[in-house]
Enzyme design. Structure first.
Site, short mmCIF file in Angstrom:
data_model
loop_
_atom_site.label_atom_id
_atom_site.label_comp_id
_atom_site.label_asym_id
_atom_site.label_seq_id
_atom_site.Cartn_x
_atom_site.Cartn_y
_atom_site.Cartn_z
N LYS A 199 0.84 -1.21 0.00
CA LYS A 199 0.00 0.00 0.00
C LYS A 199 0.88 1.25 0.00
CE LYS A 199 -0.19 -0.22 5.01
NZ LYS A 199 -0.98 -0.63 6.19
N ARG A 236 -11.02 0.61 14.34
CA ARG A 236 -10.93 1.32 13.07
C ARG A 236 -11.87 0.61 12.11
NH1 ARG A 236 -5.02 1.64 10.41
NH2 ARG A 236 -5.50 -0.55 10.11
N TYR A 282 14.04 30.12 7.80
CA TYR A 282 12.82 30.82 8.19
C TYR A 282 12.71 30.92 9.70
CZ TYR A 282 11.09 30.27 3.46
OH TYR A 282 10.93 30.32 2.11
N MET A 288 11.09 24.53 2.36
CA MET A 288 10.26 23.74 1.47
C MET A 288 11.09 22.94 0.47
SD MET A 288 7.23 24.88 -1.15
CE MET A 288 6.16 25.60 0.07
C1 LIG Z 1 -0.13 -1.62 6.83
C2 LIG Z 1 -0.69 -2.90 7.24
C3 LIG Z 1 0.14 -4.02 7.48
C4 LIG Z 1 1.66 -3.95 7.43
O1 LIG Z 1 2.16 -3.34 8.59
P1 LIG Z 1 3.76 -3.26 8.88
O2 LIG Z 1 3.85 -2.69 10.24
O3 LIG Z 1 4.32 -2.34 7.86
O4 LIG Z 1 4.27 -4.63 8.74
C5 LIG Z 1 -0.47 -5.21 7.76
N1 LIG Z 1 -1.82 -5.32 7.84
C6 LIG Z 1 -2.64 -4.25 7.65
C7 LIG Z 1 -4.11 -4.43 7.75
C8 LIG Z 1 -2.11 -3.01 7.35
O5 LIG Z 1 -2.93 -1.97 7.16
#
Ligand SMILES: *Cc1c(COP(=O)(O)O)cnc(C)c1O
Length: 379
Positions: free
Chosen positions: A40, A142, A272, A319
């Site tokens: 992701k 969540r 800055y 920046m």
């Molecule tokens: C991001 C995520 C992971 C991976 O987490 P890491 O700490 O990077 O290993 C696994 N499961 C879910 C549902 C996630 O959102």
């Protein structure tokens, strides 16, 4: 043409990390779990398509890898680049996403009764069966069906019959796996164990289970179940404060070059807000990467970069550029600068930067800006 500030993504290291995780799992278990590679957020800034291709090729001998992304759009990007591996989508579905799930053969997560009803209707309308993973919330608060009233909410899945949804897996996510002494981890694990015990009764017989992110994978074999979901570890970073169990190495390094060097008199300020004042006569160098590239303002006074084989403290972040203290070294314009990575036997990793500003390494990697070219090499 590549800007002086660019990231090098070493795909050979990525594949080596993947294999190291696989070997770690295989060494400890007669029936090792599969790996769901979490890519992701543009593969934590590493470039999702390149990472997916490298993993797909690496796994060609060992069966199809499963990849996981955050939303449908990320999944579609992989499909449009020709990735054929199963793609699990973690995030909550919105109405507009549904078509993409079917058109691009993505595996959605069902995390609420209403999402289950909508997906069932959409699959039925298309006359197909859709494989899904079901998310159970055991304490993250969540996404997911609450673990404590599944008997009431699970019927929305219609999982018992040969309905339009085929539940391939049930999963949960840990909130505190990296903190050795937080009691929530054991509580979540206990809740998930009860969910597993009730799966037959809930019409989920035969579905796989998965739970472990990188930290849980390293911490507790009991969380491995049928598959594990490493993200950070795949990119070669062990979640702090854990110590290394698996021989992984950082995949991404961030490089730049000095573009200007100047003298500062005692008492003069830099940047800055004039927040840095020279305590003595100094030499400062300017590096063309700033907060627009993901370098945090709070790195000033808290972190260093590597140049000419030494650590140069960061004194100001703007920046588009960062000013560093090079008083005691013979730095000139054009000199290579390492912001994350190795130089002359020293190294700075995402863990060190995360510690310096009080965040997690995930954030350091993911925030690397769109302006930074990723140069993929190693394969
Ligand atoms: C991001 C995520 C992971 C991976 O987490 P890491 O700490 O990077 O290993 C696994 N499961 C879910 C549902 C996630 O959102």
């Amino acid at each position: 043409m590549v800007r002086p500030t660019h990231a090098v993504v070493d795909l050979a290291r990525l594949v080596a990390n993947y294999r190291a995780i696989r070997e770690y799992l295989a060494a400890a278990s007669a029936a090792p779990p599969r790996i769901i590679a979490v890519i992701k957020a543009n593969a934590y800034g590493h470039g999702a398509v390149a990472v997916a291709r490298a993993l797909e090729a690496a796994e060609a001998e060992g069966g199809a890898p499963t990849l996981a992304c955050a939303d449908i759009e990320e999944g579609i990007e992989l499909r449009e680049a020709g990735i054929r591996a199963p793609v699990l989508v973690f995030g909550a579905l919105s109405v507009s996403d549904l078509d993409g799930v079917f058109r691009h053969r993505l595996t959605p997560t069902v995390s609420s009764p209403s999402a289950a009803r909508r997906l069932r209707a959409a699959a039925a309308a298309r006359g197909c069966r859709l494989g899904v993973h079901v998310k159970v919330d055991t304490g993250m608060n969540r996404f997911g069906f609450r673990h404590d009233n599944l008997r009431r909410t699970m019927p929305a899945l219609g999982a018992g019959d040969a309905g339009p949804l085929r539940v391939e897996a049930v999963y949960t996510h840990f909130a505190t796996a990296e903190s050795a002494d937080h009691p929530l981890f054991e509580r979540q694990r206990g809740c998930f164990e009860s969910v597993r015990a009730a799966m037959r009764e809930l019409g989920l017989r035969g579905a796989w289970c998965h739970a472990a992110n990188s930290a849980a994978l390293l911490r507790d074999r009991r969380t491995w179940y049928d598959a594990v979901r490493p993200g950070l570890l795949l990119y070669g970073v062990v979640p702090p404060p854990m110590e290394e169990h698996v021989p992984v190495r950082p995949v991404l390094s961030l490089h730049s070059r000095v573009v200007a060097v100047k003298g500062m008199r005692r008492g003069e300020t830099a940047g800055y807000g004039a927040r840095f004042a020279a305590p003595r006569a100094m030499r400062a160098a300017v590096v063309p990467a700033g907060y627009a590239d993901g370098l945090d303002l709070r790195l000033a006074g808290a972190a260093s970069v590597l140049v000419r084989g030494r650590r140069a403290p960061v004194i100001a972040v703007s920046m588009d550029s960062t000013t560093i203290d090079v008083t005691d070294s013979d730095v000139s314009p054009g000199d290579p600068v390492v912001i994350v990575g190795e130089q002359d036997g020293d190294s700075i990793d995402a863990r060190e930067l995360a510690r310096a500003i009080g965040t997690v390494p995930h954030e350091i990697l993911c925030r690397m800006g769109a302006r930074i070219a990723r140069v993929h090499q190693g394969l």
